[in-house]
Design an enzyme around this catalytic site. Structure first.
Site, PDB file in Angstrom:
ATOM      1  N   THR A  55      43.680  61.754  69.439  1.00  0.00           N
ATOM      2  CA  THR A  55      44.853  60.978  69.052  1.00  0.00           C
ATOM      3  C   THR A  55      46.066  61.370  69.893  1.00  0.00           C
ATOM      4  OG1 THR A  55      43.971  60.827  66.800  1.00  0.00           O
ATOM      5  CG2 THR A  55      46.270  60.244  67.078  1.00  0.00           C
ATOM      6  N   TYR A 143      33.645  70.321  68.931  1.00  0.00           N
ATOM      7  CA  TYR A 143      33.861  68.950  68.475  1.00  0.00           C
ATOM      8  C   TYR A 143      32.540  68.228  68.710  1.00  0.00           C
ATOM      9  CZ  TYR A 143      36.327  64.360  68.366  1.00  0.00           C
ATOM     10  OH  TYR A 143      36.764  63.086  68.089  1.00  0.00           O
ATOM     11  N   LYS A 168      34.018  70.637  64.104  1.00  0.00           N
ATOM     12  CA  LYS A 168      34.574  69.308  63.847  1.00  0.00           C
ATOM     13  C   LYS A 168      33.422  68.327  64.029  1.00  0.00           C
ATOM     14  CE  LYS A 168      37.931  65.912  65.516  1.00  0.00           C
ATOM     15  NZ  LYS A 168      39.052  65.661  66.447  1.00  0.00           N
TER      16      LYS A 168
END
Length: 302
Positions: A55, A143, A168
């Site tokens: 993001t 991630y 994550k």
């Protein structure tokens, strides 16, 4: 487990905010606006920040900008929270970024899913091991977006690198997550639902204790309301929040998440908090969607 790693694990069992990177009119990183947005998150009760996340347009930033965003976030956060710095690209770049984060006082690094088209399971372990071993003092969070990676490979990585403290997990499959977490070691890691609020209730039911959020840039209280409901086991209350944010997240997810960042920045722009500018390959929202995003943001009683 050391006390330091325990503190890092605690920081992951939170709303893990992924701040946007605001741009000035000339296209550069808007430092003052960036600081103001970070303060807004911290003042709103957010305790864990991830500069250089998706993001934050990680892949559209230059190496110098990624360092700048890291430094601004660590400076602004101070002792008010924990900073989980996103790192990635080739191994030397990821290692250098992790060491830069350590030098400036970050507590953790998140290693982006390798985007190389040819990723073997063993190579995935080698990649993450190289970064984790370079910064043994920091907590490391892979991630994970690859549905084919077996949980045993994560366990193997942690056998070599005890600083791998959390994951994550961003595969859009709650059943797959439940199986993967148990194969890797449910209690061994902190499991962060990496697909944000829409997936948080189902992932919490399977063992997650934190979730990432881009929406939190716009409405910190909404995200915090959800995690408080999930922590207390009140799934009915959590799903009320889910209904509240559903359309916003549908807009972000449309077209293979083409407007993931654009929707968040449009909401912030509608509130007068930053420009709507994003970098290619993202694109600002078309006019016909801007009003809908603004109405959603206004309805959250910010």
């Amino acid at each position: 487990m050391t006390a330091t790693y325990e503190a890092q694990r605690t920081a992951l069992a939170e709303v893990v905010a992924i701040p946007v990177t605001p741009f000035a009119e000339d296209g550069s990183v808007d430092r003052d606006t960036h600081r103001a947005l970070l303060r807004r998150l911290l003042d709103g009760g957010v305790k864990t920040l991830t500069p250089n996340g998706n993001t934050g347009e990680f892949y559209a930033l230059t190496p110098e900008e990624r360092q700048l965003v890291t430094e601004l976030t660590i400076e602004e956060t101070g002792d008010r929270g924990a900073v989980l710095v996103g790192v990635g690209h080739d191994v030397p770049t990821a290692v250098a970024s992790a060491r830069h984060a350590r030098a400036h006082g970050a507590q953790m690094v998140m290693i982006h899913q390798p985007v190389h088209p040819y990723v073997s399971d063993a190579g995935w372990v080698d990649y993450h091991r190289a970064v984790a071993e370079a910064v043994p003092e920091l907590g490391v969070v892979p991630y994970l977006r690859n549905p084919l990676l077996p949980g045993a490979r994560l366990a193997e990585l942690a056998d070599h690198c005890p600083n791998v403290v959390g994951v994550k997990y961003a595969v859009p499959d709650a059943a797959r997550f439940a199986a993967f977490a148990r194969d890797a070691g449910l209690e061994r890691f902190v499991w962060v639902a990496g697909l944000a609020e829409p997936y948080a209730p189902s992932y919490f039911s399977a063992g997650a204790t934190g979730f990432t959020s881009g929406l939190v840039n716009v409405a910190p209280s909404v995200s915090l309301n959800m995690i408080e409901a999930l922590r207390s086991g009140d799934y009915q209350a959590a799903m009320k929040v889910w209904e509240q944010i559903r359309r916003f997240e549908e807009l972000r997810a449309a077209g293979g998440s083409a407007n993931n960042v654009s929707v968040v920045k449009e909401a912030l722009a509608s509130l007068g908090l930053c420009r709507r500018d994003v970098r290619a390959p993202s694109k600002p929202l078309p006019e016909d969607e801007r009003a809908e995003v603004a109405a959603i943001a206004a309805g959250w009683s910010l």
